[in-house]
Design a protein around this motif. Structure first.
Motif, PDB file in Angstrom:
ATOM      1  N   SER A   1       3.790   4.466   7.441  1.00 22.50           N
ATOM      2  CA  SER A   1       4.031   3.023   7.384  1.00 22.50           C
ATOM      3  C   SER A   1       3.164   2.415   6.286  1.00 22.50           C
ATOM      4  CB  SER A   1       3.685   2.380   8.730  1.00 22.50           C
ATOM      5  OG  SER A   1       3.663   0.971   8.610  1.00 22.50           O
ATOM      6  N   VAL A   2       3.782   1.590   5.465  1.00 24.96           N
ATOM      7  CA  VAL A   2       3.027   0.948   4.387  1.00 24.96           C
ATOM      8  C   VAL A   2       2.657  -0.483   4.732  1.00 24.96           C
ATOM      9  CG1 VAL A   2       4.010   2.442   2.634  1.00 24.96           C
ATOM     10  CG2 VAL A   2       5.090   0.238   3.128  1.00 24.96           C
ATOM     11  N   GLY A   3       2.982  -0.904   5.932  1.00 23.66           N
ATOM     12  CA  GLY A   3       2.594  -2.239   6.355  1.00 23.66           C
ATOM     13  C   GLY A   3       3.192  -2.593   7.699  1.00 23.66           C
TER      14      GLY A   3
ATOM     15  N   HIS B   1      -6.637  -1.304   7.356  1.00 21.32           N
ATOM     16  CA  HIS B   1      -5.875  -0.541   6.367  1.00 21.32           C
ATOM     17  C   HIS B   1      -4.389  -0.879   6.445  1.00 21.32           C
ATOM     18  CE1 HIS B   1      -9.032   2.907   5.933  1.00 21.32           C
ATOM     19  NE2 HIS B   1      -9.368   1.797   5.281  1.00 21.32           N
ATOM     20  N   GLU B   2      -3.767  -0.913   5.249  1.00 22.24           N
ATOM     21  CA  GLU B   2      -2.339  -1.202   5.191  1.00 22.24           C
ATOM     22  C   GLU B   2      -1.496   0.007   5.585  1.00 22.24           C
ATOM     23  OE1 GLU B   2      -4.418  -4.153   2.816  1.00 22.24           O
ATOM     24  OE2 GLU B   2      -4.465  -1.975   2.765  1.00 22.24           O
ATOM     25  N   TYR B   3      -1.911   1.186   5.144  1.00 19.39           N
ATOM     26  CA  TYR B   3      -1.075   2.369   5.321  1.00 19.39           C
ATOM     27  C   TYR B   3      -1.528   3.179   6.528  1.00 19.39           C
ATOM     28  CZ  TYR B   3       0.645   1.709   0.513  1.00 19.39           C
ATOM     29  OH  TYR B   3       1.213   1.207  -0.630  1.00 19.39           O
ATOM     30  N   MET B   4      -0.564   3.681   7.259  1.00 21.85           N
ATOM     31  CA  MET B   4      -0.850   4.565   8.381  1.00 21.85           C
ATOM     32  C   MET B   4       0.130   5.714   8.369  1.00 21.85           C
ATOM     33  SD  MET B   4      -2.033   1.975  11.431  1.00 21.85           S
ATOM     34  CE  MET B   4      -2.851   3.280  12.365  1.00 21.85           C
ATOM     35  N   TYR B   5      -0.321   6.867   8.895  1.00 21.45           N
ATOM     36  CA  TYR B   5       0.456   8.104   8.827  1.00 21.45           C
ATOM     37  C   TYR B   5       0.374   8.862  10.152  1.00 21.45           C
ATOM     38  CZ  TYR B   5      -0.834   7.341   3.868  1.00 21.45           C
ATOM     39  OH  TYR B   5      -1.073   6.796   2.625  1.00 21.45           O
ATOM     40  N   TRP B   6       1.437   9.596  10.455  1.00 16.70           N
ATOM     41  CA  TRP B   6       1.416  10.558  11.549  1.00 16.70           C
ATOM     42  C   TRP B   6       1.720  11.941  10.988  1.00 16.70           C
ATOM     43  CZ3 TRP B   6      -0.558  10.556  16.166  1.00 16.70           C
ATOM     44  CH2 TRP B   6      -0.682   9.363  16.901  1.00 16.70           C
TER      45      TRP B   6
ATOM     46  N   LYS C   1       1.940  -4.080  15.073  1.00 11.41           N
ATOM     47  CA  LYS C   1       0.694  -4.715  14.661  1.00 11.41           C
ATOM     48  C   LYS C   1       0.058  -3.890  13.563  1.00 11.41           C
ATOM     49  CE  LYS C   1      -0.463  -6.769  19.150  1.00 11.41           C
ATOM     50  NZ  LYS C   1      -1.512  -6.849  20.211  1.00 11.41           N
ATOM     51  N   LYS C   2      -0.638  -4.521  12.664  1.00 13.57           N
ATOM     52  CA  LYS C   2      -1.217  -3.818  11.528  1.00 13.57           C
ATOM     53  C   LYS C   2      -2.167  -2.707  11.967  1.00 13.57           C
ATOM     54  CE  LYS C   2      -3.639  -4.689   7.169  1.00 13.57           C
ATOM     55  NZ  LYS C   2      -4.282  -5.722   6.309  1.00 13.57           N
ATOM     56  N   GLN C   3      -2.870  -2.925  13.055  1.00 11.44           N
ATOM     57  CA  GLN C   3      -3.889  -1.958  13.437  1.00 11.44           C
ATOM     58  C   GLN C   3      -3.354  -0.815  14.290  1.00 11.44           C
ATOM     59  OE1 GLN C   3      -3.656  -5.151  14.330  1.00 11.44           O
ATOM     60  NE2 GLN C   3      -4.506  -5.565  16.358  1.00 11.44           N
TER      61      GLN C   3
END
Lengths: 114, 115
Positions: free
Chosen positions: B49-51, B29-34, B70-72
């Motif tokens: 984060s969008v990337g 996935h490109e997007y991650m959130y906290w 890192k993306k992951q």
């Protein structure tokens, strides 16, 4: 961000159909309506998402009237395991604004009674 | 396919200590959130984060920093913990869709107690 309003809590007996309504008067054109379920000590889990009219999956149905200012999550024949907090979110997806701009309210605490 | 995982599951800190929460996703996935969730409350977005290599502030960013090398992976740091940061922290990831639909996948959460 569109503000959502939903009941704080609901009780239902096992086997009944439960309808939880969420109002979102200032929903924007690009916004989708998404419902999540959260059990105690767990992260939220996606239930269903829609833009207009009716959406149905193996878990629930989502009814959205033409003006899209409200939506209703319908859970058929609830069981004790459906006791959880249900969140209604309104927001646009990532391609519409950089990230999914949604707001989690306090949700609706559903208590299923034997 | 583990989905979204978070480390640690539980941590106790003293006021002023620092720590890093780790979030990992294997869905590309490109997007991650906290997010943080306080008792009886909904989730509030801290950072996102969008990337890879990009981060941005959410609704309640003060006292936190993040990195997405890192993306992951998406790391959440507390440089000097305060009792007000006692909460449950959830990480989520998503893949934006061209139609605007998006589903966030959440991790199991990290319970943090700051004394």
């Amino acid at each position: 961000l569109a503000k959502t309003t939903q009941p704080i809590s609901m009780d239902s007996y096992e086997g009944q159909e439960v309808n939880i309504t969420c109002s979102h008067n200032n929903i924007a054109t690009n916004d989708y309506i998404t419902w999540y379920q959260q059990f105690p000590s767990q992260g939220p889990r996606f239930i269903i998402q829609g833009y207009k009219t009716k959406v149905t999956n193996e878990v629930a149905s989502l009814f959205i009237p033409a003006d899209r200012k409200s939506s209703t999550l319908s859970l058929p024949r609830v069981s004790l395991s459906d006791t959880a907090v249900y969140y209604c979110l309104v927001g646009a997806g990532g391609n519409s604004g950089g990230y999914q701009k949604v707001t989690f309210g306090t949700g609706t605490k559903l208590q299923v009674i034997p | 396919n583990a989905g979204v995982t978070q480390t640690p599951k539980f941590r106790v800190l003293k006021t002023g200590q620092s720590m890093t929460l780790l979030c990992a996703q294997d869905m590309n996935h490109e997007y991650m959130y906290w997010y943080r969730q306080d008792p009886g409350m909904g989730l509030r977005l801290i950072h996102y984060s969008v990337g890879e290599g990009t981060t941005a502030k959410g609704e309640v960013p003060d006292g936190y920093n993040v990195s997405r090398l890192k993306k992951q992976n998406f790391l959440l740091g507390l440089e000097s913990a305060a009792p007000s940061q006692t909460s449950v922290y959830f990480c989520a990831s998503s893949r934006p869709q061209t139609s605007g639909e998006e589903t966030q996948y959440f991790g199991p959460g990290t319970r943090l107690l700051v004394l």
